[in-house]
Enzyme design. Structure first.
Site, PDB file in Angstrom:
ATOM      1  N   CYS A 166       0.189   2.447  16.494  1.00 51.18           N
ATOM      2  CA  CYS A 166      -0.869   3.683  16.872  1.00 51.18           C
ATOM      3  C   CYS A 166      -1.343   3.821  17.769  1.00 51.18           C
ATOM      4  O   CYS A 166       0.001   3.826  19.316  1.00 51.18           O
ATOM      5  CB  CYS A 166      -2.502   2.663  16.948  1.00 51.18           C
ATOM      6  SG  CYS A 166      -3.627   3.702  17.645  1.00 51.18           S
ATOM      7  N   CYS A 185      -2.717   3.015  21.575  1.00 49.19           N
ATOM      8  CA  CYS A 185      -3.128   1.457  21.809  1.00 49.19           C
ATOM      9  C   CYS A 185      -1.536   0.444  21.747  1.00 49.19           C
ATOM     10  O   CYS A 185      -1.755  -0.672  22.109  1.00 49.19           O
ATOM     11  CB  CYS A 185      -4.490   0.653  21.396  1.00 49.19           C
ATOM     12  SG  CYS A 185      -4.233  -0.104  19.276  1.00 49.19           S
ATOM     13  N   ARG A 211       2.031   2.152  -3.910  1.00 51.99           N
ATOM     14  CA  ARG A 211       0.793   2.214  -4.509  1.00 51.99           C
ATOM     15  C   ARG A 211       0.438   3.740  -4.150  1.00 51.99           C
ATOM     16  O   ARG A 211      -0.155   4.433  -4.794  1.00 51.99           O
ATOM     17  CB  ARG A 211      -0.960   2.038  -4.140  1.00 51.99           C
ATOM     18  CG  ARG A 211      -0.939  -0.036  -4.810  1.00 51.99           C
ATOM     19  CD  ARG A 211      -2.542  -0.568  -3.601  1.00 51.99           C
ATOM     20  NE  ARG A 211      -3.893   0.387  -4.255  1.00 51.99           N
ATOM     21  CZ  ARG A 211      -5.118  -0.314  -4.581  1.00 51.99           C
ATOM     22  NH1 ARG A 211      -5.110  -0.948  -3.612  1.00 51.99           N
ATOM     23  NH2 ARG A 211      -5.615   1.147  -4.617  1.00 51.99           N
ATOM     24  N   TYR A 265       1.083  -1.087  -0.055  1.00 55.51           N
ATOM     25  CA  TYR A 265       0.048  -0.176   0.027  1.00 55.51           C
ATOM     26  C   TYR A 265       0.911   0.970  -0.579  1.00 55.51           C
ATOM     27  O   TYR A 265       0.767   2.252  -0.873  1.00 55.51           O
ATOM     28  CB  TYR A 265      -1.388   0.037   0.767  1.00 55.51           C
ATOM     29  CG  TYR A 265      -2.269  -0.594   1.174  1.00 55.51           C
ATOM     30  CD1 TYR A 265      -3.300  -0.164  -0.294  1.00 55.51           C
ATOM     31  CD2 TYR A 265      -2.412  -2.178   1.232  1.00 55.51           C
ATOM     32  CE1 TYR A 265      -4.108  -1.246  -0.569  1.00 55.51           C
ATOM     33  CE2 TYR A 265      -3.475  -2.759   0.542  1.00 55.51           C
ATOM     34  CZ  TYR A 265      -4.514  -2.014   0.041  1.00 55.51           C
ATOM     35  OH  TYR A 265      -5.416  -3.379  -0.474  1.00 55.51           O
ATOM     36  N   VAL A 319      -9.511   5.560  -4.837  1.00 55.22           N
ATOM     37  CA  VAL A 319      -9.143   5.282  -2.835  1.00 55.22           C
ATOM     38  C   VAL A 319      -8.450   6.499  -3.306  1.00 55.22           C
ATOM     39  O   VAL A 319      -7.711   6.842  -1.936  1.00 55.22           O
ATOM     40  CB  VAL A 319      -8.464   4.334  -2.602  1.00 55.22           C
ATOM     41  CG1 VAL A 319      -9.387   3.616  -1.975  1.00 55.22           C
ATOM     42  CG2 VAL A 319      -7.355   3.366  -3.457  1.00 55.22           C
ATOM     43  N   VAL A 329     -15.814   0.470 -23.263  1.00 59.21           N
ATOM     44  CA  VAL A 329     -16.063  -0.845 -23.687  1.00 59.21           C
ATOM     45  C   VAL A 329     -17.898  -0.499 -22.704  1.00 59.21           C
ATOM     46  O   VAL A 329     -17.757  -1.125 -22.072  1.00 59.21           O
ATOM     47  CB  VAL A 329     -15.708  -2.024 -23.178  1.00 59.21           C
ATOM     48  CG1 VAL A 329     -16.479  -2.828 -24.067  1.00 59.21           C
ATOM     49  CG2 VAL A 329     -14.743  -2.106 -24.121  1.00 59.21           C
ATOM     50  N   HIS A 373     -15.195   3.337  -1.027  1.00 61.36           N
ATOM     51  CA  HIS A 373     -14.010   1.905  -0.505  1.00 61.36           C
ATOM     52  C   HIS A 373     -12.977   2.800  -0.115  1.00 61.36           C
ATOM     53  O   HIS A 373     -11.766   2.253   0.133  1.00 61.36           O
ATOM     54  CB  HIS A 373     -13.527   1.289  -2.460  1.00 61.36           C
ATOM     55  CG  HIS A 373     -14.396   0.850  -2.846  1.00 61.36           C
ATOM     56  ND1 HIS A 373     -13.849   0.553  -4.055  1.00 61.36           N
ATOM     57  CD2 HIS A 373     -15.758   0.455  -2.206  1.00 61.36           C
ATOM     58  CE1 HIS A 373     -15.140   0.398  -4.223  1.00 61.36           C
ATOM     59  NE2 HIS A 373     -16.627  -0.315  -3.445  1.00 61.36           N
TER      60      HIS A 373
END
Length: 253
Positions: free
Chosen positions: A154, A157, A69, A66, A102, A222, A118
């Site tokens: 995080c 936590c 990406r 990711y 996204v 298409v 998404h």
């Protein structure tokens, strides 16, 4: 020359819904899930990386993909289709923009209040407590910088952050899909661009609009089958069709 009924529907529309899919971002060079992965990622299947199970098994692998990406998105630029959609918002009384993508190319083109069905690459959350991070993600490295990247922890936590996207097997955000369905019910023109129209429940959005008497336009290289009345198709790339549509509809108005 475009169909006069389609041009008239756009000129007289009070509420336009624009619904975009991967084909729009692909015109900016962002690979779709159907594209074969390349480089360091070519031996992986994109669908197998986009799951909670894959993240549990190897979070560094999934987070690294990711990040790759995100790096592609950061280097991409909005194309003429993104810019035309942003321009259309100033030409009609109301425009609702709903996307399956996204990335943030709609926002960078100038569109406001984009509904992301998404999720968004730039909005991660904790895999354990679901909270948002306190700070935005840093700009990612170049695509070939490395295959495995440990996800940040995080601040609340200590669990790993996960990409803020909807993975396979997960439900769409309820507020986003509810807003999309309501907009489809209320619009008088819906323009569906660069989406296959086969992935539900998002594929219901144009169907809802057409059933409730809105005009529907599909823009795709298409296009699929049409209902007939009030259902139009332009077999073209979005970056060509949308600017031409706006120019012809509003050039003299």
């Amino acid at each position: 020359m475009l169909d006069p009924d389609l041009l008239d529907a756009l000129r007289t529309a009070r509420h336009v819904v624009v619904f975009t899919g991967a084909g729009v971002s692909a015109e900016s060079g962002i690979p779709t899930f159907r594209d074969r992965l390349t480089g360091l990622w070519e031996r992986f299947d994109a669908a197998s990386l986009a799951t909670a199970e894959a993240f549990r098994a190897d979070p560094a692998l999934v987070w690294g993909w990711y990040e790759w990406r995100r790096s592609v998105v950061h280097r991409a630029q909005p194309n003429p289709a993104h810019l035309a959609i942003a321009a259309l918002a100033s030409k009609v009384p109301k425009l609702t923009l709903i996307t399956q993508n996204v990335d943030d190319l709609h926002e960078r083109a100038g569109s406001l209040d984009v509904t992301h069905l998404h999720g968004q690459l730039e909005r991660p959350r904790c895999f354990q407590c679901q909270r948002d991070p306190d700070a935005p993600l840093p700009v990612p490295d170049e695509p070939e910088a490395g295959r495995r990247v440990q996800p940040p922890a995080c601040a609340h936590c200590g669990g790993p952050l996960r990409p803020g996207v909807v993975w396979f097997g997960e439900s769409l955000p309820m507020d986003a899909i509810t807003h999309a369905f309501q907009a489809a019910e209320q619009c008088d023109l819906l323009i569906s661009i660069g989406t296959s129209g086969v992935v539900y429940p998002a594929a219901e959005i144009p169907e809802i609009a057409w059933r409730l008497r809105a005009t529907v336009l599909h823009i795709n290289p298409v296009p699929g089958p049409l209902h007939g009345e009030r259902d139009f198709a332009l077999a073209s790339a979005a970056g060509i069709a949308l600017p031409a549509l706006l120019n012809e509809a509003f050039a003299e108005h």
